[in-house]
Design a protein around this motif. Structure first.
Motif: not given
Ligand SMILES: *[C@@H]1O[C@H](CO)[C@@H](O)[C@H](O)[C@H]1NC(C)=O
Ligand SMILES: *[C@@H]1O[C@H](CO)[C@@H](O)[C@H](O)[C@H]1NC(C)=O
Ligand SMILES: *[C@@H]1O[C@H](CO)[C@@H](O)[C@H](O)[C@H]1NC(C)=O
Ligand SMILES: *[C@@H]1O[C@H](CO)[C@@H](O)[C@H](O)[C@H]1NC(C)=O
Ligand SMILES: CC(=O)N[C@H]1CO[C@H](CO)[C@@H](O)[C@@H]1O
Length: 663
Positions: A287-296, A338-340, A343-345
């Motif tokens: 799910e993390k990659t589906k929502y923009p900036d869902s981490d920050l 694109t970020v996998g 990879e996004n984690h």
């Molecule tokens: C992870 O994916 C989210 C949503 O697409 C994006 O906002 C975020 O910048 C990505 N983070 C990394 C570390 O790639």
């Protein structure tokens, strides 16, 4: 994987202390097999390395003199005397080839021989698949909240897994039956489905069942469905209950646990930790990659989605798993642009909560690409005449050409002799079906060459409750009017009859049509695989999975939805070329079929999964000590972080009626 199973590790294991490692790699089942209370592969007569080597030589000599198809029972007694038990094969030829493999490994270990060997020895008898949330059943469940394609996917997966396990066990010369359990949530308020039953056999299988375990807390059992974003507080108790139910059903522990989606993977991690069983993760969609900036900005989403729990669970599961399978390479490490998903984690911050500096290594050998296939009973080549559902053709012709107006379609086709440009998808923005219509509409050459047939969504805004779909429906009607497409285009509303849809692909292929998938992004592309499996030349988006499925110009074509003029040109060129040279259509069609045969079938999926289970179980054993520290760290992370986060997720409450009932 094989990078890790370097020769030194192999050697250390095989040439090390005989009694421990070898027994556990080769005859690992020999000492602990509870199923039949009978040793497998090796018996007590073999107690040393030199004895194993000499026995192998003796047995190979003996077997090579027998006719290859001599059945195992005819030489079982002789082999027992040399120290061998069942599990090597069902006839002389198989046993001999396995023994030669082992001799090779003992003399000159190399990773690919070892993998071959590990993939063939009896290691996996029981498999547990965890798919916790949603309504998991075999009828009336599709379309219920949080319940969709994954159910069909897992049922297809299980059928093929059972076939593969049965075949393997028979080839190994064992008359043990496999067991497969799909473990999911039992929902007492089942809404007319079977989701309130504890155990249900999977149709089309003999040894696969759905086992349902309810969510509970101190107050009792939860009756109603809850969203996949709200289930976190229930999973620990669910794991405990599931563990005892699984043990009861299997009369022992499973050999492999496969988790799907964040919740399934977390439960799989806890179970595998508890039982010491090999764990395989399938994330499908993180799910993390589906929502923009869902981490920050996790706090912004927290109330609605509880992402802090989900991201933590994902990290725990991907690190605890012995191996991870994905459908595409992009899911792991992305592409140039694109970020996998994984990879996004690898590094991210949840401000105020924690910072991840080394979440996952996308080059870790635990990652494997194992792609699903299409159900071959429904999707098969248009050339397989004897299997074709010709009785459906009159219905299909009606669906495509009937000029009478009805709710099912919009527009009609005045010249059925032209080939069809065909697409089938949900009517979402991302699938960009309207983009395809526009692209067809604007190109006069294309309109002369072919008709356009779409199967997608509803054609009446009043039937849809989805805002995005309503916008797409309105846009479709507008385009049809604006470009006067009637006569050249047919828009049919979504069809649920899978068998008939399969025949529709083939019917279009009969008319030398093509399949187009114009999405902006497609994670994998099951419809692309389905169309290719039916022999339809396929043009699919270069953004996402289809770019890996299709080799451009060989097994289909890549199209870029951001360059619509190029799309029409590519399609028109193809159609012109096919008109001049009909064998070109056949060439691309065959290219697609060949690609599918080599990579995208459930048979290949299951074979690969079983081999991986063997290899990683072995690896889990040999690397047990090395991984102890990681496990301790994960355990601490779970207890100190995850449990705390879960406390912030509100518990669901059933309506009055149940509280009264349960008193
Ligand atoms: C992870 O994916 C989210 C949503 O697409 C994006 O906002 C975020 O910048 C990505 N983070 C990394 C570390 O790639
Ligand atoms: C896993 O679950 C997700 C979400 O429910 C689903 O979309 C996907 O198809 C499932 N995948 C597998 C391999 O079961
Ligand atoms: C095509 O279908 C429309 C309704 O969608 C109908 O009004 C029209 O008469 C049909 N045209 C032909 C040529 O059959
Ligand atoms: C949808 O409903 C509205 C209002 O009830 C009605 O005016 C309209 O004609 C309906 N549209 C269709 C396509 O039936
Ligand atoms: C809704 C939407 O953005 N549609 C796009 C689909 O793709 C075409 C090109 O194929 C674009 O022109 C559309 O804008």
């Amino acid at each position: 994987m094989l990078r890790l199973l370097s020769c030194s590790a192999t050697l250390a294991c095989i040439l090390g202390d005989f009694n421990k490692p070898l027994r556990s790699c080769v005859g690992y089942r020999a000492t602990c097999l509870a199923i039949s209370n009978r040793a497998l592969m090796l018996n007590d007569r073999i107690q040393s390395m030199s004895r194993l080597e000499s026995s192998l030589a003796k047995a190979e000599d003996y077997l090579s003199k027998l006719p290859p198809d001599t059945s195992y029972s005819e030489f079982e007694y002789a082999l027992q005397g040399m120290g061998f038990e069942r599990g090597w094969g069902n006839n002389a030829e198989r046993v001999l080839s396995m023994m030669r493999l082992l001799s090779d490994i003992l003399q000159a270990p190399d990773p690919s021989t070892l993998e071959k060997f590990l993939g063939k020895i009896p290691m996996v008898f029981n498999v547990v698949i965890l798919s916790v949330h949603g309504y998991f059943g075999q009828a009336n469940v599709l379309g219920l909240p949080d319940t969709g394609g994954q159910v069909v996917y897992i049922l297809d997966q299980v059928r093929s897994l059972e076939n593969e396990m049965l075949l393997k066990l028979r080839q190994q010369g064992l008359d043990i039956n496999p067991k497969i359990l799909i473990v999911t949530r039992l929902i007492p308020d089942a809404k007319g489905t079977s989701c309130n039953q504890r155990l249900e056999r999977v149709g089309g299988t003999e040894y696969a069942h759905i086992l349902r375990v309810p969510f509970r807390n101190e107050k009792g059992i939860l009756h109603k469905w809850i969203s996949r974003f709200d289930i976190w507080p229930y999973l620990e108790a669910f794991t405990e209950d599931a563990a005892s139910e699984i043990a009861a059903e299997l009369q022992g522990v499973p050999d492999l646990i496969i988790g799907n989606y964040s919740d399934g993977n977390l439960v799989a991690s806890l179970l595998s930790y508890k039982m010491g069983v090999t764990q395989c993760n399938i994330a499908h969609a993180l799910e993390k990659t589906k929502y923009p900036d869902s981490d920050l900005y996790w706090k912004k989403y927290e109330e609605k989605y509880h992402f802090s729990c989900q991201f933590t669970a994902d990290l725990l599961a991907m690190n605890n798993a012995d191996f991870i399978i994905t459908s595409t390479y992009q899911e792991i490490a992305g592409t140039k642009n694109t970020v996998g998903q994984y990879e996004n984690h690898s590094a991210f911050t949840l401000p105020g909560l924690y910072r991840v500096v080394h979440g996952i290594d996308v080059f870790d050998p635990k990652f494997n690409i194992v792609s699903p296939g299409a159900d071959m009973t429904i999707y098969f080549s248009y050339t397989e005449k004897e299997k074709r559902l010709t009785s459906l053709h009159s219905t299909l012709e009606k669906l495509l050409y009937d000029p009478e107006q009805n709710d099912d379609h919009v527009g009609n086709i005045s010249d059925p002799s032209k080939p069809m440009i065909f697409s089938m998808a949900r009517l979402d923005h991302v699938k960009n079906i309207t983009g395809l219509v526009e692209c067809y509409a604007k190109n006069t050459k294309l309109r002369e060459l072919a008709n356009l047939v779409l199967v997608a969504g509803y054609n009446d805004v009043n039937k849809s409750s989805d805002r995005e779909e309503i916008a797409e429906i309105e846009k479709m009607h507008k385009l049809i009017k604006q470009y006067k497409l009637d006569g050249q285009m047919r828009w049919i509303s979504a069809q649920t009859n899978r068998a008939r849809n399969g025949e529709l692909y083939r019917y279009i292929a009969d008319g030398r049509g093509i399949f187009v998938q114009p999405a902006f992004y497609e994670a994998f592309g099951l419809t692309v695989v389905e169309a290719m499996t039916c022999g339809l030349p396929t043009f699919a988006t270069c953004h996402g999975g289809p770019a890996e499925i299709i080799e451009d110009g060989v097994s289909g074509f890549h199209i870029d939805p951001y360059h619509p003029d190029k799309i029409s040109a590519i399609i028109a060129d193809f159609l012109v070329k096919c008109k001049e040279e009909p064998s070109y259509w056949v060439k691309i069609s065959e290219g697609g079929l060949q690609r599918i045969c080599e990579r995208y079938t459930w048979k290949i999926y299951s074979e690969r999964l079983m081999t991986l289970a063997g290899v990683y179980s072995f690896w889990k054993y040999v690397s047990k000590l090395e991984r102890r520290e990681t496990r301790r760290y994960l355990e601490m992370f779970y207890i100190l972080k995850f449990r705390e986060l879960v406390k912030s997720v509100p518990l669901a409450v059933d309506e009055e009626a149940h509280n009264v009932n349960s008193i």
